[in-house]
Motif scaffolding. Structure first.
Motif, PDB file in Angstrom:
ATOM      1  N   PRO A 364       0.833  -1.212   0.000  1.00 48.50           N
ATOM      2  CA  PRO A 364       0.000   0.000   0.000  1.00 48.50           C
ATOM      3  C   PRO A 364       0.863   1.256   0.000  1.00 48.50           C
ATOM      4  CG  PRO A 364      -0.831  -1.595   1.583  1.00 48.50           C
ATOM      5  CD  PRO A 364       0.497  -2.103   1.130  1.00 48.50           C
ATOM      6  N   GLN A 365       0.394   2.287  -0.680  1.00 47.28           N
ATOM      7  CA  GLN A 365       1.167   3.513  -0.860  1.00 47.28           C
ATOM      8  C   GLN A 365       0.638   4.686  -0.038  1.00 47.28           C
ATOM      9  OE1 GLN A 365       4.067   3.691  -2.737  1.00 47.28           O
ATOM     10  NE2 GLN A 365       3.844   1.476  -2.891  1.00 47.28           N
ATOM     11  N   SER A 366      -0.279   4.428   0.876  1.00 44.11           N
ATOM     12  CA  SER A 366      -0.754   5.484   1.769  1.00 44.11           C
ATOM     13  C   SER A 366      -1.452   4.843   2.955  1.00 44.11           C
ATOM     14  CB  SER A 366      -1.710   6.441   1.044  1.00 44.11           C
ATOM     15  OG  SER A 366      -2.907   5.778   0.689  1.00 44.11           O
ATOM     16  N   ALA A 367      -1.784   5.668   3.950  1.00 43.48           N
ATOM     17  CA  ALA A 367      -2.397   5.162   5.171  1.00 43.48           C
ATOM     18  C   ALA A 367      -3.879   4.889   5.015  1.00 43.48           C
ATOM     19  CB  ALA A 367      -2.177   6.165   6.310  1.00 43.48           C
ATOM     20  N   ALA A 368      -4.508   5.450   3.995  1.00 39.18           N
ATOM     21  CA  ALA A 368      -5.944   5.259   3.780  1.00 39.18           C
ATOM     22  C   ALA A 368      -6.221   5.292   2.282  1.00 39.18           C
ATOM     23  CB  ALA A 368      -6.745   6.339   4.499  1.00 39.18           C
ATOM     24  N   LEU A 455      -9.745   1.044   3.139  1.00 43.74           N
ATOM     25  CA  LEU A 455      -8.937   1.105   4.351  1.00 43.74           C
ATOM     26  C   LEU A 455      -8.980   2.519   4.898  1.00 43.74           C
ATOM     27  CD1 LEU A 455      -6.829  -0.079   6.361  1.00 43.74           C
ATOM     28  CD2 LEU A 455      -5.058   0.664   4.754  1.00 43.74           C
ATOM     29  N   SER A 456      -9.344   2.647   6.172  1.00 39.50           N
ATOM     30  CA  SER A 456      -9.427   3.952   6.816  1.00 39.50           C
ATOM     31  C   SER A 456      -8.206   4.187   7.694  1.00 39.50           C
ATOM     32  CB  SER A 456     -10.703   4.037   7.671  1.00 39.50           C
ATOM     33  OG  SER A 456     -11.846   3.839   6.866  1.00 39.50           O
ATOM     34  N   SER A 462     -12.987  -2.536   5.099  1.00 38.52           N
ATOM     35  CA  SER A 462     -14.296  -3.142   4.870  1.00 38.52           C
ATOM     36  C   SER A 462     -14.545  -3.233   3.377  1.00 38.52           C
ATOM     37  CB  SER A 462     -15.391  -2.325   5.555  1.00 38.52           C
ATOM     38  OG  SER A 462     -15.379  -0.979   5.098  1.00 38.52           O
ATOM     39  N   PHE A 463     -15.593  -3.995   3.014  1.00 39.88           N
ATOM     40  CA  PHE A 463     -15.886  -4.283   1.615  1.00 39.88           C
ATOM     41  C   PHE A 463     -17.271  -3.767   1.247  1.00 39.88           C
ATOM     42  CE2 PHE A 463     -12.759  -7.372   2.925  1.00 39.88           C
ATOM     43  CZ  PHE A 463     -11.932  -7.507   1.825  1.00 39.88           C
ATOM     44  N   PRO A 477     -18.642  -7.510   7.849  1.00 42.47           N
ATOM     45  CA  PRO A 477     -18.170  -6.625   8.911  1.00 42.47           C
ATOM     46  C   PRO A 477     -16.915  -5.860   8.506  1.00 42.47           C
ATOM     47  CG  PRO A 477     -17.369  -8.835   9.310  1.00 42.47           C
ATOM     48  CD  PRO A 477     -18.218  -8.910   8.056  1.00 42.47           C
ATOM     49  N   ALA A 478     -16.484  -4.952   9.363  1.00 43.65           N
ATOM     50  CA  ALA A 478     -15.175  -4.306   9.217  1.00 43.65           C
ATOM     51  C   ALA A 478     -14.114  -5.188   9.870  1.00 43.65           C
ATOM     52  CB  ALA A 478     -15.182  -2.924   9.839  1.00 43.65           C
ATOM     53  N   PHE A 479     -12.892  -5.133   9.350  1.00 41.29           N
ATOM     54  CA  PHE A 479     -11.792  -5.952   9.842  1.00 41.29           C
ATOM     55  C   PHE A 479     -10.658  -5.040  10.306  1.00 41.29           C
ATOM     56  CE2 PHE A 479     -13.996  -8.193   6.459  1.00 41.29           C
ATOM     57  CZ  PHE A 479     -14.319  -9.405   7.075  1.00 41.29           C
TER      58      PHE A 479
END
Length: 520
Positions: A364-368, A455-456, A462-463, A477-479
């Protein structure tokens, strides 16, 4: 951010244990990649701030062990040097020895040879002295040999094909610098310098050694620490200069779930000691900077690609597999502008994501961010396998010690939208994991699925799903995100047969589009 400045981190991405060099006006950086292959990514920049992936130094590892996931093993902290027109990348495999990848063209093929067979020798760095002799400084891995606080120096042949004699310990940090590792050797004004991280990844500091003789004795000094900043354990990196003569230091910061992100610090020398960062509290030890003047007057912007249109039916350079790459990971029936991943069985073990060699990952290239794919299940009987069948699944997900993935699964002549959650209990090598179904809904046969994963910044993902690519509804659900073994969590695509049976089916991906909620 002011004009003419940059902000840290320069890469919010898990390029851990970075080392970098300058060749002319070009900068090259390598990083660890562990079980993910091709290994040791090679990045390029013209301004030390903006980077792109141009190659990998290790296409595959020459051991049967790496045909399966070997979490926590594989290619550890590398170093890169340019000597007599050739790039040399020293790569430790903590269980197999020190290897050297070399090429005259950074975008060409690197040739790999084993310098020496060893267990627990890590973080090697070569050095060629003015008298023609060559050396390697390295550290030790406690997990392999019970040592974590010593640096050793060995003479090697200048062509980097073998050792010339036994190594000798040149620094013992038992009291001064527990967990001494990641040494990088340089020479300036008659001084030999070793820059090294000390004290551990999460809470350590950056140290320097210096001596007038390469064999020592070496003096020790702390040259950068966290101080009053939020940058924990400023750790392990590279001293790089510019053509104009300014000095810079690239290092990482461990941010947990998303791994080790990359920072750039100004650097200078004070009484022949390096000083890294900025002095803020009177202790004369540098602290990481949040913003600073650009190393070059005009930024030369490039980015690491993450979205992929799969134009030629193959993944871009941003992708790595969870084991040695193999052509069998792809469906035999190729198509332009679509990625077809074979729905493979996994042999002797359950077909869980943690065990599967054919998981296709990227950093991943960022935090969110939000990742969106358009996928479908397909198959026929013309590719030498049995027809597509029960258990075939194509997914989008996140890896880690707590992972989750969602996608389409075929069962009993029906297609289902399903989410699975995984928990890792054995974190080394193939380890141990368990998975459970957390959401299931019947999907229309032969209909594509538009699937989003969000991704937060709170480290939860979550999907949501759509039948038309326009209207998305949350599913499952959220993971909570968790890191992997020595790596951050990774975004992944995977096709498999959940029943662990041979299949002629495949997962078909039209694209992956990634949008970022935080600045890249």
């Amino acid at each position: 951010m002011s004009a003419g400045t940059y902000r840290n981190p320069i890469l919010y991405a898990d390029y851990s244990d970075p080392d970098a060099i300058r060749v002319g006006a070009d900068y090259y950086m390598v990083a660890s990649s562990f079980t993910y292959l091709p290994g040791v990514p090679l990045l390029h920049s013209r301004d030390l701030v903006h980077w792109e992936i141009i190659n990998y130094c290790v296409p595959a590892l020459p051991f049967e062990k790496y045909d399966r996931p070997a979490h926590g093993s594989g290619t550890w902290a590398p170093s890169i040097r340019y000597h007599k027109g050739e790039f040399f990348v020293f790569i430790p495999l903590p269980d197999e020895g020190i290897f050297v990848a070399r090429s005259k063209d950074p975008r060409g093929t690197f040739q790999l040879n084993r310098l020496c067979e060893s267990r627990g020798w890590i973080d090697p760095c070569p050095f060629w002295d003015e008298d023609g002799k060559a050396y390697m400084v390295f550290a030790y891995a406690r997990s392999r040999c019970g040592i974590k606080h010593r640096l050793a120096l060995a003479e090697i042949d200048p062509e980097c094909t073998g050792l010339r004699g036994e190594p000798r310990v040149i620094f013992d940090g038992t009291q001064l610098a527990p967990t001494s590792e990641g040494p990088k050797m340089y020479k300036r004004n008659g001084w030999y310098y070793i820059l090294m991280p000390s004290g551990g990844v999460a809470t350590g500091w950056q140290s320097a050694l210096r001596a007038k003789d390469i064999q020592g004795p070496y003096e020790y000094k702390i040259v950068m620490h966290q101080g009053n900043t939020a940058v924990n354990g400023p750790h392990q990196g590279a001293w790089v200069d510019t053509p104009e003569g300014t000095d810079w230091f690239i290092h990482f910061q461990d941010v947990g779930e998303l791994g080790r992100i990359v920072h750039l610090q100004p650097m200078c020398f004070q009484e022949d000691w390096p000083f890294i960062g900025c002095e803020r509290n009177g202790d004369m030890i540098g602290e990481p900077v949040e913003e600073w003047e650009l190393p070059v007057k005009e930024a030369l912007v490039c980015r690491i690609a993450d979205s992929d249109e799969f134009e030629n039916g193959r993944p871009g350079l941003q992708w790595q597999w969870q084991a040695n790459p193999k052509e069998t990971y792809f469906a035999q029936k190729r198509g332009p502008k679509v990625l077809r991943l074979a729905c493979l069985a996994n042999g002797e073990r359950e077909n869980l994501l943690w065990y599967a060699p054919n998981v296709m990952t990227q950093i991943p290239q960022s935090a969110a961010f939000t990742a969106e794919v358009k996928l479908a299940l397909a198959g026929d009987e013309d590719d030498g396998r049995t027809a597509a069948g029960d258990g075939d699944m194509a997914v989008l997900g996140m890896t880690g010690h707590h992972y989750a993935f969602g996608g389409l699964e075929r069962e009993k002549d029906k297609v289902w939208l399903r989410l699975y959650e995984g928990f890792v209990t054995g974190k080394e090598f193939e380890g141990e994991a368990m998975e459970g179904l957390v959401f299931s809904k019947e999907w229309k046969e032969k209909s594509p699925l538009w699937l989003r994963m969000e991704l937060s910044e709170n480290k939860k993902f979550s999907f949501s799903a759509s039948e038309d690519g326009e209207n998305f509804c949350p599913v499952g659900p959220a993971f909570h995100l968790e890191k992997g073994t020595w790596t951050g969590a990774k975004l992944c695509l995977w096709a498999c047969n959940r029943r662990n049976e041979p299949s002629g089916g495949w997962g078909e991906y039209d694209y992956i589009h990634i949008s970022h909620k935080t600045e890249r």
